[in-house]
Scaffold this motif. Structure first.
Motif, short mmCIF file in Angstrom:
data_model
loop_
_atom_site.label_atom_id
_atom_site.label_comp_id
_atom_site.label_asym_id
_atom_site.label_seq_id
_atom_site.Cartn_x
_atom_site.Cartn_y
_atom_site.Cartn_z
N ASN A 1 73.20 -12.91 89.89
CA ASN A 1 72.54 -12.10 88.87
C ASN A 1 71.47 -12.99 88.27
O ASN A 1 71.77 -13.85 87.43
CB ASN A 1 73.53 -11.62 87.81
CG ASN A 1 72.85 -10.69 86.80
OD1 ASN A 1 71.63 -10.58 86.76
ND2 ASN A 1 73.65 -10.03 85.98
N ILE B 1 69.20 -1.07 86.62
CA ILE B 1 67.82 -1.50 86.34
C ILE B 1 66.80 -0.38 86.63
O ILE B 1 65.70 -0.40 86.09
CB ILE B 1 67.44 -2.79 87.11
CG1 ILE B 1 67.68 -2.66 88.61
CG2 ILE B 1 68.20 -3.99 86.56
CD1 ILE B 1 67.21 -3.87 89.43
N TYR C 1 75.05 -4.08 78.20
CA TYR C 1 75.71 -5.06 79.08
C TYR C 1 77.23 -5.13 78.91
O TYR C 1 77.89 -5.85 79.66
CB TYR C 1 75.09 -6.44 78.86
CG TYR C 1 73.63 -6.50 79.22
CD1 TYR C 1 73.20 -6.22 80.51
CD2 TYR C 1 72.66 -6.79 78.26
CE1 TYR C 1 71.85 -6.25 80.85
CE2 TYR C 1 71.31 -6.82 78.58
CZ TYR C 1 70.91 -6.55 79.88
OH TYR C 1 69.58 -6.57 80.21
N GLY D 1 69.18 -12.25 86.29
CA GLY D 1 68.66 -11.79 84.99
C GLY D 1 67.19 -11.42 85.11
O GLY D 1 66.76 -10.84 86.11
N ALA D 2 66.43 -11.78 84.09
CA ALA D 2 65.01 -11.41 84.07
C ALA D 2 64.20 -12.04 85.20
O ALA D 2 63.16 -11.51 85.60
CB ALA D 2 64.41 -11.79 82.72
N HIS E 1 62.86 -10.10 88.30
CA HIS E 1 61.63 -9.32 88.32
C HIS E 1 60.38 -10.19 88.41
O HIS E 1 59.28 -9.66 88.50
CB HIS E 1 61.56 -8.45 87.05
CG HIS E 1 62.88 -7.80 86.71
ND1 HIS E 1 63.47 -6.88 87.53
CD2 HIS E 1 63.74 -7.99 85.66
CE1 HIS E 1 64.63 -6.50 86.99
NE2 HIS E 1 64.82 -7.16 85.86
N ARG F 1 75.29 -9.86 73.36
CA ARG F 1 73.93 -9.43 73.67
C ARG F 1 73.88 -7.95 74.06
O ARG F 1 74.54 -7.56 75.03
CB ARG F 1 73.45 -10.28 74.86
CG ARG F 1 72.18 -9.85 75.47
CD ARG F 1 71.97 -10.50 76.83
NE ARG F 1 70.65 -10.16 77.32
CZ ARG F 1 70.29 -10.18 78.58
NH1 ARG F 1 71.16 -10.55 79.50
NH2 ARG F 1 69.08 -9.84 78.93
N ARG G 1 61.56 -3.39 85.09
CA ARG G 1 62.83 -3.80 85.72
C ARG G 1 63.06 -3.11 87.07
O ARG G 1 64.04 -3.38 87.76
CB ARG G 1 64.01 -3.49 84.80
CG ARG G 1 64.00 -4.28 83.52
CD ARG G 1 65.25 -4.03 82.70
NE ARG G 1 65.00 -4.27 81.29
CZ ARG G 1 65.08 -5.46 80.70
NH1 ARG G 1 65.42 -6.52 81.38
NH2 ARG G 1 64.81 -5.59 79.41
N HIS H 1 73.53 -6.62 89.22
CA HIS H 1 73.04 -6.37 87.86
C HIS H 1 74.09 -5.53 87.15
O HIS H 1 74.59 -4.54 87.70
CB HIS H 1 71.71 -5.62 87.87
CG HIS H 1 70.64 -6.40 88.54
ND1 HIS H 1 70.07 -7.51 87.95
CD2 HIS H 1 70.09 -6.28 89.76
CE1 HIS H 1 69.20 -8.03 88.79
NE2 HIS H 1 69.19 -7.31 89.90
N LEU H 2 74.41 -5.94 85.94
CA LEU H 2 75.37 -5.18 85.13
C LEU H 2 74.84 -3.78 84.84
O LEU H 2 75.55 -2.79 84.93
CB LEU H 2 75.62 -5.92 83.81
CG LEU H 2 76.32 -7.28 83.96
CD1 LEU H 2 75.93 -8.20 82.82
CD2 LEU H 2 77.82 -7.10 84.01
N SER H 3 73.56 -3.73 84.48
CA SER H 3 72.96 -2.44 84.10
C SER H 3 72.27 -1.80 85.30
O SER H 3 72.01 -2.48 86.31
CB SER H 3 71.94 -2.68 82.98
OG SER H 3 70.86 -3.47 83.45
C1 DQA Z 1 70.24 -7.81 84.28
C2 DQA Z 1 69.04 -6.87 84.27
C3 DQA Z 1 67.75 -7.63 84.00
O1 DQA Z 1 66.65 -6.75 83.96
C4 DQA Z 1 67.85 -8.34 82.66
O2 DQA Z 1 66.67 -9.10 82.44
C5 DQA Z 1 69.07 -9.16 82.53
C6 DQA Z 1 70.32 -8.64 83.02
C7 DQA Z 1 71.57 -7.05 84.43
O3 DQA Z 1 72.56 -7.68 84.72
O4 DQA Z 1 71.62 -5.83 84.21
O5 DQA Z 1 69.04 -10.24 81.93
O6 DQA Z 1 70.13 -8.67 85.41
#
Ligand code: DQA
Length: 148
Positions: A75, A105, A24, A77-78, A81, A19, A112, A101-103
């Motif tokens: 984590n 945000i 990521y 994920g979405a 938010h 993905r 985000r 969060h890996l990224s």
């Molecule tokens: C995430 C960041 C979120 O905005 C995104 O929806 C994810 C991954 C991250 O790990 O960076 O699914 O949580």
């Protein structure tokens, strides 16, 4: 009492490795979790890891963690938010949660930039990739060691 931690991953994190790899990274969730387990083993920490694409699963696992685990690495994920339900579950169980969060945000789309989790989390790590999970485990283990 030995330290037991729960790692929870939310929607689409099961697709890590394939993905949006530029955002990521290349590692699969399985690889990340096995790195976490190796790290935890060395530190004498018990680790349980779960992933779900469903909000209610995450809510239930947070609720069930009370009295079983000493902290949660989350984590969401979405759902980070959007989910008042996950936010409320964290507030209800009154145990330390580290948001990961890996990224980064805050360097991404504006939607985000808001986390409903952060105000009820003990702390958070973002933008450091899979290393963030290891740092979160380290932080929770240190917190546990201080208290015990
Ligand atoms: C995430 C960041 C979120 O905005 C995104 O929806 C994810 C991954 C991250 O790990 O960076 O699914 O949580």
């Amino acid at each position: 009492m030995p330290c037991s931690l729960l790692i929870l991953n939310g929607p689409n994190l099961n697709l890590l490795g394939t993905r949006e790899r530029d955002i990521y990274g290349q590692e699969t969730l399985e690889e990340i979790i096995s790195r976490c387990s190796a790290y935890a083993d060395k530190a004498g920490i018990t680790l349980e890891a779960r992933q779900s694409n469903h909000e209610g699963d995450l809510v239930e696992w947070i609720q069930q963690a009370r009295g079983v685990h000493q902290g949660i690495v989350l984590n969401a994920g979405a759902y980070t938010h959007t989910s008042v339900a996950i936010r409320d579950a964290i507030a209800a169980v009154d145990m330390p949660v580290i948001e990961v969060h890996l990224s980064n945000i805050y360097r991404r789309e504006e939607f985000r930039h808001v986390s409903l989790i952060s105000p009820v989390a003990e702390g958070g790590i973002y933008g450091l990739g899979a290393q963030g999970y290891l740092l979160a485990i380290e932080a929770l283990a240190a917190r546990f060691a201080l208290k015990n």
